[in-house]
Design an enzyme around this catalytic site. Sequence first.
Site, PDB file in Angstrom:
ATOM      1  N   GLN A   1       0.903  -0.993  -0.272  1.00 53.98           N
ATOM      2  CA  GLN A   1       0.068  -0.027  -0.615  1.00 53.98           C
ATOM      3  C   GLN A   1       0.498   1.161   0.001  1.00 53.98           C
ATOM      4  O   GLN A   1       0.564   2.215  -0.816  1.00 53.98           O
ATOM      5  CB  GLN A   1      -0.765   0.016   1.399  1.00 53.98           C
TER       6      GLN A   1
ATOM      7  N   GLU B   1      -3.075   9.797  -1.183  1.00 46.15           N
ATOM      8  CA  GLU B   1      -2.514  10.050  -0.344  1.00 46.15           C
ATOM      9  C   GLU B   1      -1.336  11.556  -1.110  1.00 46.15           C
ATOM     10  O   GLU B   1      -0.435  11.764  -0.590  1.00 46.15           O
ATOM     11  CB  GLU B   1      -2.198   9.255   0.687  1.00 46.15           C
TER      12      GLU B   1
ATOM     13  N   LYS C   1      -4.043   6.314  15.483  1.00 52.59           N
ATOM     14  CA  LYS C   1      -5.011   6.857  14.780  1.00 52.59           C
ATOM     15  C   LYS C   1      -6.478   7.571  15.356  1.00 52.59           C
ATOM     16  O   LYS C   1      -6.898   6.565  15.402  1.00 52.59           O
ATOM     17  CB  LYS C   1      -5.621   5.819  12.966  1.00 52.59           C
TER      18      LYS C   1
ATOM     19  N   GLU D   1       5.217  -1.716   7.945  1.00 51.87           N
ATOM     20  CA  GLU D   1       3.847  -1.231   9.251  1.00 51.87           C
ATOM     21  C   GLU D   1       2.554  -2.902   8.026  1.00 51.87           C
ATOM     22  O   GLU D   1       2.144  -3.259   7.011  1.00 51.87           O
ATOM     23  CB  GLU D   1       3.239  -0.205   8.827  1.00 51.87           C
TER      24      GLU D   1
ATOM     25  N   LYS E   1       3.235  10.510  10.728  1.00 49.20           N
ATOM     26  CA  LYS E   1       2.776   9.808   9.101  1.00 49.20           C
ATOM     27  C   LYS E   1       1.282   9.962   8.105  1.00 49.20           C
ATOM     28  O   LYS E   1       0.653  10.361   9.145  1.00 49.20           O
ATOM     29  CB  LYS E   1       2.533   8.182   9.202  1.00 49.20           C
TER      30      LYS E   1
END
Length: 429
Positions: free
Chosen positions: A164, A206, A338, A286, A389
């Site tokens: 990703q 993004e 998050k 991650e 991030k």
Amino acid sequence: MKSPTIRSVHARRVWDSRGRPTVEAEVTLDDGAVGSAIVPAGASRGSREAIELRDAGARFGGFDVLQAVANVNGEIASALAGGRADDQAAIDARLIALDGTPNKSRLGANATLSVSMAVAHALAASRQLPLYESLGGPAATLLPMPQIQIFGGGAHAGRRVDIQDFLIVCPGAGSFREALEWTAEVYRSAGELMAARGSRAGVADEGGWWPDFTANEQALEALVAAIEKAGFVPGEQVAIVLDVAASEFGRNGRYRLGLESRELDSDGMIELLLRWMDRYPIVSIEDPLAEDDPEGFARFTRAAGRRIQVIGDDFLVSHAPRVREAATLGAANAVLLKPNQRGTLTETLQAWEAAQAVGYAGIVSARSGESEDTTIVHLAIGWGTGQLKVGSFARSERMAKWNEALRIEERLGARARFAGARVFGRSPA
Ligand code: 2PG
Ligand code: MG
């Protein structure tokens, strides 16, 4: 000093970086101070995240949030009016109790988080302090190491590649500002390299370059080439971070790499990542394995966790109990934070506190659907996580965050510290 109380809470529907509806809340205190915040939205989500409430029906593809907005303007506004604004834990406990479900599915995590964040902003305004200082006091002087995406992929790029996020960090940089300067050069070089290969210069969700590759590893080769072309020493000055987001293509211990038309088991996935770690200057990975594969996660952490940072995102969903559980398994050594995975600031902070208690690192993170809201920058600095991030180095919903951190670094002046090499100082092999 008398503590300020909440006079009113108001929400409205605004729009995020994917053109989808989201919730903005505005909180006004009795002394006239106002704070507002907009919630983000993820695309690659952990199954144990708090639930964002989307309206039933087809309007805006089923993404409307009018019910969540109504929940803020109705139940939440009445419950919080008159309450103290300087006790975030009590306000968040009130939101949790009012919702009454384990995952905010009744009122919506988007409803609760918008208010939780807006209260923090209103209190900071009342104190006439920037949010990071209102949260962390005078000791909040640590600028985070930015993790910045160069190539997008996975759910953010129509699954054009399986992995990703291909990101960089700049352990050799001496300041936050310098880390951004280096990133700007690498981002530009990567764009030029892609253009030279004949790719059209599109970007993913993004802001990272569109991943026009025929194998996942080509993105790693291109990243190293971009770092070198920009004049930096890979691994020393600029290093690589991956978000595999393996829950997106892995289930029941089987991992399907669609781009390469092959399927790996957990050990195959681990071997692949270890091989990439030997070939490329990777300092952090991650979600290397899927959220339903804690054993694989633990095996990977045993094999790689002394050399690199192993982050749980979909795997840990910013949840303190899951962080503690992972630590007993030896799975991961860092947690992505998050706020919308939980729905309140206090619960997100609890995940960071749990991480510190078990010796895990913490990375505050944006979502793939974002807005001009910069709350997360203040959380990273106010909580002193040392890492942030946000996505790539393009598009204003991303740049708003980087630019806000630059302002804070300037404001702190000589007091500013930079996480820099302290985070990724160890050599990647
Ligand atoms: C992630 C995030 C940001 P999303 O997986 O870490 O890259 O993506 O917000 O879609 O979950
Ligand atoms: Mg992730």
